[in-house]
Design a protein around this motif. Structure first.
Motif, PDB file in Angstrom:
ATOM      1  N   ALA A  20       9.923  14.879  40.343  1.00 41.95           N
ATOM      2  CA  ALA A  20       9.231  16.049  40.878  1.00 41.95           C
ATOM      3  C   ALA A  20       8.556  15.778  42.217  1.00 41.95           C
ATOM      4  O   ALA A  20       8.313  16.692  42.985  1.00 41.95           O
ATOM      5  CB  ALA A  20       8.202  16.553  39.876  1.00 41.95           C
ATOM      6  N   GLY A  21       8.216  14.521  42.527  1.00 40.60           N
ATOM      7  CA  GLY A  21       7.570  14.208  43.796  1.00 40.60           C
ATOM      8  C   GLY A  21       6.068  14.401  43.719  1.00 40.60           C
ATOM      9  O   GLY A  21       5.481  14.472  42.646  1.00 40.60           O
ATOM     10  N   ILE A  34       5.954  14.425  49.204  1.00 41.20           N
ATOM     11  CA  ILE A  34       6.971  13.476  48.766  1.00 41.20           C
ATOM     12  C   ILE A  34       7.928  14.227  47.860  1.00 41.20           C
ATOM     13  O   ILE A  34       7.524  14.745  46.821  1.00 41.20           O
ATOM     14  CB  ILE A  34       6.340  12.280  48.039  1.00 41.20           C
ATOM     15  CG1 ILE A  34       5.379  11.560  48.975  1.00 41.20           C
ATOM     16  CG2 ILE A  34       7.419  11.342  47.524  1.00 41.20           C
ATOM     17  CD1 ILE A  34       4.555  10.496  48.319  1.00 41.20           C
ATOM     18  N   LEU A  35       9.178  14.282  48.273  1.00 39.88           N
ATOM     19  CA  LEU A  35      10.185  15.006  47.517  1.00 39.88           C
ATOM     20  C   LEU A  35      11.099  14.014  46.822  1.00 39.88           C
ATOM     21  O   LEU A  35      11.632  13.108  47.457  1.00 39.88           O
ATOM     22  CB  LEU A  35      11.008  15.896  48.448  1.00 39.88           C
ATOM     23  CG  LEU A  35      10.216  16.859  49.327  1.00 39.88           C
ATOM     24  CD1 LEU A  35      11.152  17.563  50.286  1.00 39.88           C
ATOM     25  CD2 LEU A  35       9.457  17.849  48.482  1.00 39.88           C
ATOM     26  N   GLY A  36      11.275  14.181  45.523  1.00 38.88           N
ATOM     27  CA  GLY A  36      12.185  13.329  44.773  1.00 38.88           C
ATOM     28  C   GLY A  36      13.608  13.819  44.932  1.00 38.88           C
ATOM     29  O   GLY A  36      13.862  15.008  45.043  1.00 38.88           O
ATOM     30  N   ARG A  37      14.546  12.908  44.969  1.00 37.22           N
ATOM     31  CA  ARG A  37      15.967  13.243  45.092  1.00 37.22           C
ATOM     32  C   ARG A  37      16.695  12.664  43.887  1.00 37.22           C
ATOM     33  O   ARG A  37      16.467  11.525  43.502  1.00 37.22           O
ATOM     34  CB  ARG A  37      16.570  12.660  46.359  1.00 37.22           C
ATOM     35  CG  ARG A  37      15.935  13.189  47.617  1.00 37.22           C
ATOM     36  CD  ARG A  37      16.447  14.589  47.908  1.00 37.22           C
ATOM     37  NE  ARG A  37      15.886  15.072  49.138  1.00 37.22           N
ATOM     38  CZ  ARG A  37      15.341  16.255  49.264  1.00 37.22           C
ATOM     39  NH1 ARG A  37      15.264  17.068  48.261  1.00 37.22           N
ATOM     40  NH2 ARG A  37      14.865  16.644  50.418  1.00 37.22           N
ATOM     41  N   PHE A  38      17.578  13.444  43.302  1.00 34.59           N
ATOM     42  CA  PHE A  38      18.333  12.978  42.154  1.00 34.59           C
ATOM     43  C   PHE A  38      19.541  12.180  42.639  1.00 34.59           C
ATOM     44  O   PHE A  38      20.360  12.671  43.400  1.00 34.59           O
ATOM     45  CB  PHE A  38      18.803  14.155  41.296  1.00 34.59           C
ATOM     46  CG  PHE A  38      19.581  13.709  40.100  1.00 34.59           C
ATOM     47  CD1 PHE A  38      18.932  13.156  39.020  1.00 34.59           C
ATOM     48  CD2 PHE A  38      20.957  13.811  40.075  1.00 34.59           C
ATOM     49  CE1 PHE A  38      19.639  12.728  37.921  1.00 34.59           C
ATOM     50  CE2 PHE A  38      21.676  13.383  38.982  1.00 34.59           C
ATOM     51  CZ  PHE A  38      21.020  12.837  37.898  1.00 34.59           C
ATOM     52  N   SER A  39      19.624  10.935  42.212  1.00 33.21           N
ATOM     53  CA  SER A  39      20.780  10.092  42.502  1.00 33.21           C
ATOM     54  C   SER A  39      20.739   8.910  41.546  1.00 33.21           C
ATOM     55  O   SER A  39      19.825   8.771  40.738  1.00 33.21           O
ATOM     56  CB  SER A  39      20.759   9.611  43.953  1.00 33.21           C
ATOM     57  OG  SER A  39      19.703   8.703  44.140  1.00 33.21           O
ATOM     58  N   LEU A  40      21.727   8.057  41.644  1.00 33.36           N
ATOM     59  CA  LEU A  40      21.752   6.870  40.793  1.00 33.36           C
ATOM     60  C   LEU A  40      20.702   5.858  41.208  1.00 33.36           C
ATOM     61  O   LEU A  40      20.248   5.059  40.405  1.00 33.36           O
ATOM     62  CB  LEU A  40      23.144   6.228  40.822  1.00 33.36           C
ATOM     63  CG  LEU A  40      24.267   7.101  40.260  1.00 33.36           C
ATOM     64  CD1 LEU A  40      25.603   6.406  40.444  1.00 33.36           C
ATOM     65  CD2 LEU A  40      24.022   7.428  38.804  1.00 33.36           C
ATOM     66  N   LYS A  41      20.314   5.882  42.465  1.00 32.70           N
ATOM     67  CA  LYS A  41      19.270   4.995  42.970  1.00 32.70           C
ATOM     68  C   LYS A  41      17.994   5.792  43.169  1.00 32.70           C
ATOM     69  O   LYS A  41      18.016   6.998  43.327  1.00 32.70           O
ATOM     70  CB  LYS A  41      19.689   4.376  44.299  1.00 32.70           C
ATOM     71  CG  LYS A  41      20.904   3.488  44.181  1.00 32.70           C
ATOM     72  CD  LYS A  41      21.233   2.896  45.531  1.00 32.70           C
ATOM     73  CE  LYS A  41      22.445   1.999  45.424  1.00 32.70           C
ATOM     74  NZ  LYS A  41      22.792   1.417  46.715  1.00 32.70           N
ATOM     75  N   GLU A  42      16.863   5.079  43.162  1.00 33.82           N
ATOM     76  CA  GLU A  42      15.585   5.735  43.432  1.00 33.82           C
ATOM     77  C   GLU A  42      15.531   6.137  44.901  1.00 33.82           C
ATOM     78  O   GLU A  42      15.581   5.290  45.783  1.00 33.82           O
ATOM     79  CB  GLU A  42      14.418   4.791  43.115  1.00 33.82           C
ATOM     80  CG  GLU A  42      14.256   4.488  41.657  1.00 33.82           C
ATOM     81  CD  GLU A  42      13.753   5.681  40.870  1.00 33.82           C
ATOM     82  OE1 GLU A  42      12.998   6.491  41.421  1.00 33.82           O
ATOM     83  OE2 GLU A  42      14.140   5.793  39.700  1.00 33.82           O
ATOM     84  N   ARG A  43      15.467   7.421  45.158  1.00 32.35           N
ATOM     85  CA  ARG A  43      15.393   7.918  46.528  1.00 32.35           C
ATOM     86  C   ARG A  43      14.323   8.993  46.617  1.00 32.35           C
ATOM     87  O   ARG A  43      14.032   9.668  45.643  1.00 32.35           O
ATOM     88  CB  ARG A  43      16.717   8.508  46.965  1.00 32.35           C
ATOM     89  CG  ARG A  43      17.801   7.492  47.099  1.00 32.35           C
ATOM     90  CD  ARG A  43      19.025   8.109  47.670  1.00 32.35           C
ATOM     91  NE  ARG A  43      20.054   7.086  47.736  1.00 32.35           N
ATOM     92  CZ  ARG A  43      21.190   7.250  48.348  1.00 32.35           C
ATOM     93  NH1 ARG A  43      21.460   8.381  48.932  1.00 32.35           N
ATOM     94  NH2 ARG A  43      22.068   6.290  48.375  1.00 32.35           N
TER      95      ARG A  43
END
Length: 70
Positions: A20-21, A34-43
């Protein structure tokens, strides 16, 4: 709530889920998002909304908020 020297207070707000950021507020203004991004790695994406002396004097606040958000 983060209390710094000289009586400076910052409010950190985070979402319920990890992706959620979060946001950092100064007196009443949004300083950093701070915006969270969905991916296999923490971004994530850090957006500085308003230039502030607080952030210039204490740049580690950005990384602390990023760490707590993820």
């Amino acid at each position: 709530m983060l209390e710094l020297p000289r009586g400076i207070r910052l409010t950190m707000k985070f979402g319920f889920f990890r992706k959620a950021g979060g946001d950092i507020y100064g007196e009443s203004d949004l300083l950093i998002a701070i915006l969270g991004r969905f991916s296999l790695k923490e971004r994530g994406e850090i957006i500085i909304n308003k230039r502030s002396e607080i952030i210039d004097e204490h740049p580690w606040i950005i990384m602390l908020a990023f760490y707590l958000a993820h």
